[in-house]
Design an enzyme around this catalytic site. Structure first.
Site, PDB file in Angstrom:
ATOM      1  N   GLY A 231       0.833  -1.437   0.120  1.00 50.97           N
ATOM      2  CA  GLY A 231      -0.165  -0.059   0.050  1.00 50.97           C
ATOM      3  C   GLY A 231       0.735   1.389  -0.107  1.00 50.97           C
ATOM      4  CG  ASN A 232      -0.426   4.689  -1.455  1.00 52.11           C
ATOM      5  OD1 ASN A 232      -0.977   5.451  -1.129  1.00 52.11           O
ATOM      6  ND2 ASN A 232      -0.686   3.756  -2.772  1.00 52.11           N
ATOM      7  NE  ARG A 233       5.296   6.882   4.647  1.00 51.59           N
ATOM      8  CZ  ARG A 233       5.147   6.258   5.728  1.00 51.59           C
ATOM      9  NH1 ARG A 233       4.249   6.189   6.710  1.00 51.59           N
ATOM     10  NH2 ARG A 233       6.324   5.640   5.954  1.00 51.59           N
ATOM     11  CB  SER A 234      -2.813   7.999  -0.732  1.00 49.55           C
ATOM     12  OG  SER A 234      -4.165   9.009  -0.940  1.00 49.55           O
TER      13      SER A 234
ATOM     14  CB  ALA B  95      -1.501   7.294  -4.119  1.00 49.42           C
TER      15      ALA B  95
END
Ligand code: CTP
Ligand code: CA
Length: 224
Positions: A33-36, A100
């Site tokens: 995943g990512n930090r969005s 993102a």
């Protein structure tokens, strides 16, 4: 007047906004995943609805309340986001990709939970590139449709942004500088709106709604 008392300059328009960050499954319990946080995309949806637009919000893995006046489509992975965005975009006057989207996903997602093995200290995970949804939107663009993207950059922010705008072929690209404590999960944001056809517009640090309002100003002007 960003929300209450906002101009109704998007009345009669259908707009699509993507928000959040995609999750690419590794196995039934794990993902990349990512930090969005989704806050900027939700602000875009909220402001567009306040300005009279019919709004479809394609939300990936956010934990935010549905914005008033937006139809929310929930997705998990980049492939799911692609399907939902392209479907909604077919009838849209404008599309803003604020999500993102993971650039890569695991080639295969294990159907059972991956277990540790005695004597194996590494676990290679092969990744394959995801489709570029923004580039596909540009290829499938309907007449008069306005397409905007977001780019978070670290060094030479403007230079990277200008090159990306040209490469992607969209109308607008909002460029943010990211780094420690900047942008992710924060209520405020700053950036520069790059335009394929007009001047660059710098947006001072302010609320994500304020940045959204500038993006919709630009889009409304392009829609004419
Ligand atoms: N985007 C997309 N599909 C992808 C990757 C990105 O639609 N597979 C969109 C994002 O939603 C954003 C824009 O493209 O609006 C720019 O994303 P960014 O990650 O900055 O661009 P990339 O082309 O992926 O370049 P980079 O190698 O810098 O990550
Ligand atoms: Ca990327």
């Amino acid at each position: 007047r960003v929300l209450a008392g906002a101009p109704q300059d998007l009345a009669g328009r259908h707009v699509v906004v993507s928000a959040g960050g995609t999750r690419e499954p590794i196995d039934p319990v794990r993902f990349i995943g990512n930090r969005s946080s989704g806050i900027q995309g939700y602000a875009l949806a909220k402001v567009a609805a306040a300005r009279g637009a019919k709004v479809t919000l394609v939300a990936a893995n956010t934990s935010l309340p549905d914005p008033a006046g937006a139809a929310v489509v929930r997705v998990g992975s980049a492939l799911e986001m692609r399907t939902a965005v392209l479907e909604a975009a077919a009838s849209a006057d404008a599309v803003v990709m604020a999500a993102a989207v993971a650039d890569f996903r695991p080639v295969t997602s294990a159907t059972s939970k991956i277990k540790k093995r005695e004597g194996e200290d590494t676990l290679p995970i092969e990744l394959v590139k995801n489709p570029d949804i923004l580039a596909e939107l540009v290829l499938r663009r309907t007449p008069g449709q306005v397409i905007a993207g977001f780019a978070a950059e670290t060094d030479d922010v403007l230079e990277h942004g200008r090159a990306k705008l040209a490469r992607k072929g969209c109308d607008l690209l909002v460029v943010n500088q990211v780094g420690e404590d900047l942008t992710f999960g924060a209520p405020d944001n700053a950036g520069v709106v790059l335009s394929a056809s007009g001047p660059e517009r710098e947006i001072p640090r302010g609320s994500k709604e304020a940045l959204a309002a500038v993006v919709w100003d630009e889009i409304a002007a392009l829609l004419g």
